[in-house]
Design a protein around this motif. Structure first.
Motif, PDB file in Angstrom:
ATOM      1  N   PRO A   1       0.816  -1.200   0.000  1.00  0.00           N
ATOM      2  CA  PRO A   1       0.000   0.000   0.000  1.00  0.00           C
ATOM      3  C   PRO A   1       0.858   1.262   0.000  1.00  0.00           C
ATOM      4  CG  PRO A   1      -0.118  -1.150   2.123  1.00  0.00           C
ATOM      5  CD  PRO A   1       0.596  -2.047   1.170  1.00  0.00           C
ATOM      6  N   MET A   2       0.450   2.241  -0.798  1.00  0.00           N
ATOM      7  CA  MET A   2       1.137   3.528  -0.754  1.00  0.00           C
ATOM      8  C   MET A   2       0.889   4.146   0.607  1.00  0.00           C
ATOM      9  SD  MET A   2       0.216   5.271  -4.362  1.00  0.00           S
ATOM     10  CE  MET A   2       0.674   6.890  -3.754  1.00  0.00           C
ATOM     11  N   ARG A   3       1.896   4.787   1.154  1.00  0.00           N
ATOM     12  CA  ARG A   3       1.663   5.406   2.447  1.00  0.00           C
ATOM     13  C   ARG A   3       2.784   6.369   2.784  1.00  0.00           C
ATOM     14  NH1 ARG A   3       3.902   0.579   2.543  1.00  0.00           N
ATOM     15  NH2 ARG A   3       5.545   0.203   4.040  1.00  0.00           N
TER      16      ARG A   3
ATOM     17  N   PRO B   1       4.674   2.562  11.780  1.00  0.00           N
ATOM     18  CA  PRO B   1       5.551   1.942  12.776  1.00  0.00           C
ATOM     19  C   PRO B   1       6.301   0.774  12.152  1.00  0.00           C
ATOM     20  CG  PRO B   1       3.318   2.197  13.645  1.00  0.00           C
ATOM     21  CD  PRO B   1       3.263   2.515  12.174  1.00  0.00           C
TER      22      PRO B   1
ATOM     23  N   VAL C   1       4.865  -2.377   9.850  1.00  0.00           N
ATOM     24  CA  VAL C   1       3.936  -3.285  10.523  1.00  0.00           C
ATOM     25  C   VAL C   1       2.753  -3.683   9.638  1.00  0.00           C
ATOM     26  CG1 VAL C   1       4.506  -2.628  12.890  1.00  0.00           C
ATOM     27  CG2 VAL C   1       2.693  -1.393  11.659  1.00  0.00           C
ATOM     28  N   ASP C   2       2.368  -2.842   8.697  1.00  0.00           N
ATOM     29  CA  ASP C   2       1.224  -3.238   7.862  1.00  0.00           C
ATOM     30  C   ASP C   2       1.618  -4.351   6.884  1.00  0.00           C
ATOM     31  OD1 ASP C   2       2.786  -1.406   6.501  1.00  0.00           O
ATOM     32  OD2 ASP C   2       1.106  -0.531   5.414  1.00  0.00           O
TER      33      ASP C   2
ATOM     34  N   ALA D   1       1.553  -7.397   8.973  1.00  0.00           N
ATOM     35  CA  ALA D   1       0.151  -7.791   9.208  1.00  0.00           C
ATOM     36  C   ALA D   1      -0.400  -8.541   8.002  1.00  0.00           C
ATOM     37  CB  ALA D   1      -0.701  -6.554   9.511  1.00  0.00           C
ATOM     38  N   GLN D   2      -0.019  -8.093   6.800  1.00  0.00           N
ATOM     39  CA  GLN D   2      -0.471  -8.786   5.585  1.00  0.00           C
ATOM     40  C   GLN D   2       0.089 -10.202   5.505  1.00  0.00           C
ATOM     41  OE1 GLN D   2       0.504  -6.368   2.176  1.00  0.00           O
ATOM     42  NE2 GLN D   2      -0.722  -4.653   2.904  1.00  0.00           N
TER      43      GLN D   2
ATOM     44  N   LEU E   1       0.766 -12.168   8.058  1.00  0.00           N
ATOM     45  CA  LEU E   1      -0.027 -12.981   8.989  1.00  0.00           C
ATOM     46  C   LEU E   1      -1.346 -13.365   8.329  1.00  0.00           C
ATOM     47  CD1 LEU E   1       0.448 -11.094  12.395  1.00  0.00           C
ATOM     48  CD2 LEU E   1       1.586 -13.175  11.634  1.00  0.00           C
ATOM     49  N   GLU E   2      -1.988 -12.382   7.714  1.00  0.00           N
ATOM     50  CA  GLU E   2      -3.286 -12.612   7.111  1.00  0.00           C
ATOM     51  C   GLU E   2      -3.191 -13.618   5.964  1.00  0.00           C
ATOM     52  OE1 GLU E   2      -5.099  -9.061   5.682  1.00  0.00           O
ATOM     53  OE2 GLU E   2      -6.895 -10.107   4.972  1.00  0.00           O
TER      54      GLU E   2
ATOM     55  N   ALA F   1       0.314 -11.465  16.366  1.00  0.00           N
ATOM     56  CA  ALA F   1      -0.915 -10.739  16.042  1.00  0.00           C
ATOM     57  C   ALA F   1      -1.345  -9.890  17.236  1.00  0.00           C
ATOM     58  CB  ALA F   1      -2.022 -11.717  15.659  1.00  0.00           C
TER      59      ALA F   1
ATOM     60  N   LEU G   1       0.362  -6.596  17.189  1.00  0.00           N
ATOM     61  CA  LEU G   1      -0.255  -5.730  16.185  1.00  0.00           C
ATOM     62  C   LEU G   1      -1.612  -5.234  16.670  1.00  0.00           C
ATOM     63  CD1 LEU G   1       0.628  -7.649  12.910  1.00  0.00           C
ATOM     64  CD2 LEU G   1       1.674  -5.572  13.801  1.00  0.00           C
ATOM     65  N   GLY G   2      -2.370  -6.149  17.302  1.00  0.00           N
ATOM     66  CA  GLY G   2      -3.679  -5.760  17.828  1.00  0.00           C
ATOM     67  C   GLY G   2      -3.555  -4.599  18.817  1.00  0.00           C
TER      68      GLY G   2
ATOM     69  N   LEU H   1      -1.630  -2.112  18.688  1.00  0.00           N
ATOM     70  CA  LEU H   1      -1.531  -0.846  17.965  1.00  0.00           C
ATOM     71  C   LEU H   1      -2.909  -0.248  17.725  1.00  0.00           C
ATOM     72  CD1 LEU H   1       1.124  -1.436  15.173  1.00  0.00           C
ATOM     73  CD2 LEU H   1       1.336   0.012  17.189  1.00  0.00           C
TER      74      LEU H   1
END
Ligand SMILES: C[S@@+](CC[C@H](N)C(=O)[O-])C[C@H]1O[C@@H](n2cnc3c(N)ncnc32)[C@H](O)[C@@H]1O
Lengths: 138, 138
Positions: free
Chosen positions: B5-7, B13, B95-96, B99-100, B102-103, B125, B128-129, B131
Motif C-alpha cells: 500500500p502507498m503510504r 511503525p 507493521v502493515d 500484518a499482511q 499474517l493474514e 498478532a 499488532l492488535g 496498535l
C-alpha cells in the motif's frame, strides 16, 4: 485500569464487522483427544465450551492441550484443562475496547456472546491485526 | 499477490517498535514434551527452532503439539512436528506489511531475523492488535 479512549463513535468498527461466525465448539465432558482433533480440523487455537443449553461455560485452547503433554498424569477430559473464567465480548463492542481486553489478559481470542450468553462468533487478534492492513494506506 | 500500500513511509511503525525481544527457543532434536514445557513456561504459542549456529530452521507451536495429542503414533521429537518453511520478518519491515503476511498465511506470529538469519525477536498478532488500541483516540 479501564480506559475508554474518547473517539468518534460512528467511525470505530464494531466486533460484529470483523468477528468469525463459523465457530467450532465442544462440551466439558469430551476427552482431550477430541478437543485436539477439533482444534486441528477447525484450524483454530480456541474452542469455546458450551453447556447443554448452548451457553458459554469455558474455553480450551491449543495452549491448554499442551499442558496435557507437558505434565501427563490423569488429565483426560476437557474439564481438566479448561479455563472457566472467560473474557468475552459482544457484537456491538468497539474493536479498540476488545483489543484492550486481549492485551490486558495476554490472550488472543474472545468469544462473542449474545445477551443469553450463547456464542455467536469469535474475535481473534488475527481479525484485529487485519484491520491494520489498511491503516496507513494513502 | 504482493500489495504494497502507498503510504507516508515515515508514519508507519516498524516491526522493531512492537516486537517482543525476549524469545524462548528450542532445537529440533529435543523431545516434544520439552517443547510443551517451554511453551507453557514462556506463556507463548510459538517457539522458533534454532540450529547449532543459532540460525532459524523452523517453528513449533502449541498447534503442532496438539497434533501429537490428536494423532499419537511415533512422533517424539520437535523435528517430527515442526514447520520448516518459516514466514519471517525483519526489524525494519513496516507493521502493515507484517500484518499482511499474517493474514495471507493465516498464522499468528512471525520470527524477526537479522541478516544472518538469527532470531532477534517475535512479532505476534497480539502485538499488532495492541496498535489498534490507540487508533480511534480523539
Ligand atoms: C494466558 S494465555 C497465554 C498464551 C497466549 N498469549 C495466548 O494468547 O494463548 C493462555 C491461557 O489463556 C486462556 N484463554 C484464552 N482465551 C481466553 C479468554 N477469552 N478468556 C479467558 N481465558 C482465555 C487459555 O485457556 C489458556 O489457559
Amino acid at each position: 485500569r479501564r480506559t475508554r479512549p474518547m473517539r468518534e463513535t460512528k467511525l470505530v468498527p464494531r466486533v460484529r464487522e470483523v468477528m468469525e461466525t463459523k465457530v467450532v465448539c465442544i462440551t466439558e465432558d469430551e476427552p482431550i483427544t477430541e478437543a485436539a482433533l477439533k482444534l486441528l480440523r477447525g484450524e483454530t487455537n480456541h474452542l469455546p465450551i458450551l453447556d447443554g443449553d448452548h451457553r458459554l461455560v469455558g474455553i480450551v485452547t491449543t495452549y491448554d492441550v499442551t499442558k496435557a503433554v507437558a505434565r501427563p498424569g490423569d488429565r483426560l477430559c476437557v474439564r481438566d484443562i479448561m479455563t472457566r473464567k472467560v473474557v468475552r465480548t459482544t457484537p456491538e463492542e468497539a474493536v479498540d475496547i476488545a483489543a484492550q481486553k486481549l492485551e490486558r489478559h495476554n490472550i488472543s481470542a474472545l468469544p462473542v456472546v449474545d445477551p443469553q450468553n450463547r456464542v455467536i462468533g469469535m474475535l481473534t487478534a488475527l481479525n484485529l491485526g487485519k484491520l491494520l492492513g489498511g491503516r496507513w494506506k494513502a
